[in-house]
Design an enzyme around this catalytic site. Structure first.
Site, PDB file in Angstrom:
ATOM      1  N   HIS A 188     -14.021  75.449  38.009  1.00  0.00           N
ATOM      2  CA  HIS A 188     -14.015  74.024  37.678  1.00  0.00           C
ATOM      3  C   HIS A 188     -14.018  73.943  36.149  1.00  0.00           C
ATOM      4  O   HIS A 188     -14.906  74.509  35.502  1.00  0.00           O
ATOM      5  CB  HIS A 188     -15.248  73.340  38.264  1.00  0.00           C
ATOM      6  N   ASP A 217     -10.168  68.131  46.873  1.00  0.00           N
ATOM      7  CA  ASP A 217     -11.555  68.308  46.419  1.00  0.00           C
ATOM      8  C   ASP A 217     -12.546  68.011  47.541  1.00  0.00           C
ATOM      9  O   ASP A 217     -13.133  68.925  48.094  1.00  0.00           O
ATOM     10  CB  ASP A 217     -11.844  67.436  45.184  1.00  0.00           C
ATOM     11  N   GLU A 264     -14.222  69.229  33.595  1.00  0.00           N
ATOM     12  CA  GLU A 264     -14.293  68.097  34.531  1.00  0.00           C
ATOM     13  C   GLU A 264     -14.774  66.834  33.837  1.00  0.00           C
ATOM     14  O   GLU A 264     -14.452  65.729  34.247  1.00  0.00           O
ATOM     15  CB  GLU A 264     -15.298  68.439  35.635  1.00  0.00           C
TER      16      GLU A 264
HETATM   17 ZN   LIG Z   1     -14.179  70.763  43.188  1.00  0.00          ZN
END
Ligand SMILES: [Zn+2]
Length: 363
Positions: free
Chosen positions: A224, A308, A227
């Protein structure tokens, strides 16, 4: 895309690959409700009905409300092996029904002490469920016509949380090694860095683990990445790129310098999740200004549309394709090219890539 072109492209029927889906966040509200009904009837839960806790149509979970939904609710409902199996099966059926033919699910190994489940048993339960589902598909597809888009194959990525202690992170890597390549089909194929971006990243704790993961042959790495502003300092992004990941998730708050580094790597997979980013307020300006628009034409990167947490944000993968058509005007041919290009960055191995190219090359 013109209206007539749009009409001939049925996004559900389009065979698709999904590379960024969290298992717990992919469970539908209806499935959670069924679990709750069973547990309530057995006197096993005091939790509120999921349909009240997460009303249908509510998708605007932001970074402040999203993570507590799991720690204080979903994890307390999915808290034993039978429920883990039941919810995993439902997730696999949902992806298959949406036309997904290859799925990489990710999950953070979670011990369930009250149910006597260790972290290893948690992973084993999921792998057994995937095997069970594939067997079930095998049986049911014998009677179906040739030429169907193909069956869903699922692989597993194990996630290390930003908040993990070194001991926890090393245990996740040990599990990944333990289950990597075990059996012919259902295997762990990668490792991930996930968790609340507001939590500081302990580089001293996690770097040795990911550097070691990089040395494990056959283990993919996805992170990730950027973000939120709070997880997008130069120091953090340089550190993460230094682990030499194969793929990055989200890639929201990147400046020109880091963008250029990603381009120079060549062939980096970018797992972009439009609905999640827009509903959670992680990007401003709505769908039209999502960074998908900047990346999808970049030859040096491989953009893979992903969901997601479809259970939370309510947008199945077919809808993500409809959204990029609507907001970025991709033609049918461009959509098909996008799906096919994604095959290059799956972690499932050459045999699986060959199977997918066979499926996805047929228009
Ligand atoms: Zn994620």
């Amino acid at each position: 895309m013109t209206a007539s072109e749009n009409a001939v492209l049925d996004y559900k029927a389009l065979p698709k690959i999904e590379l960024h889906a969290h298992l717990s966040g992919s469970i539908s509200r209806q499935c959670l409700h069924e679990v709750w009904l069973t547990k309530k009837a057995a006197g096993e839960t005091d939790l509120q009905d999921p349909l009240i806790e997460m009303p249908e149509g509510k998708h605007n979970y932001d970074l402040k409300t999203f993570f507590p939904l799991f720690s204080s609710y979903i994890y307390n409902l999915v808290n034993d092996a039978p429920t883990l199996r039941y919810t995993t099966l439902a997730v696999l059926r949902d992806f298959a029904a949406d036309g997904v033919v290859y799925l990489e699910l990710r999950t953070t190994p979670r011990a369930m002490p009250a149910a006597g489940l260790t972290e290893a048993a948690y992973v084993q339960t999921i792998l057994d469920t995937i095997a069970e589902y594939e067997e079930e598909q095998e049986q049911s597809s014998r009677d179906l016509d040739e030429g169907r888009p193909g069956r869903l194959r699922t692989k597993l990525i194990l996630s290390i949380d930003r908040r993990h202690t070194p001991a926890q992170a090393w245990r996740v890597l040990a599990l990944a090694k333990q289950f990597l390549g075990r059996g012919s089909d259902n295997v762990v194929v990668g490792i991930d860095l996930c968790g609340n971006p507001a939590a500081p990243l302990d580089s001293q704790a996690l770097s040795p683990v990911f550097e070691e993961a990089r040395r494990v042959a056959g283990l993919g790495m996805t992170l990730h990445f950027a973000e939120a502003e709070c997880s997008a300092s130069d120091a953090e992004l340089d550190l993460l790129l230094g682990w030499r990941p194969d793929r990055l998730g989200h890639v929201i708050c990147v400046g020109e310098r880091v963008r250029q580094q990603i381009v120079e790597r060549g062939g980096m997979g970018l797992e972009l999740c439009l609905s999640c980013n827009v509903h959670a307020g992680m990007v401003g300006g709505g769908f039209e200004s999502h960074h998908f628009g900047e990346w999808w034409k970049v030859d040096e990167a491989v953009v893979v549309l992903s969901t997601d947490d479809v259970g939370v944000f309510g947008s199945p993968l077919s809808n993500e394709y409809a959204l990029v058509t609507q907001h970025f005007g991709l033609t049918r041919a461009e959509i098909c090219t996008l799906v096919r290009k994604g095959v290059d960055v799956i972690f499932g191995g050459e045999e699986e890539k060959a199977r997918l190219r066979n499926i996805l090359w047929v228009d």
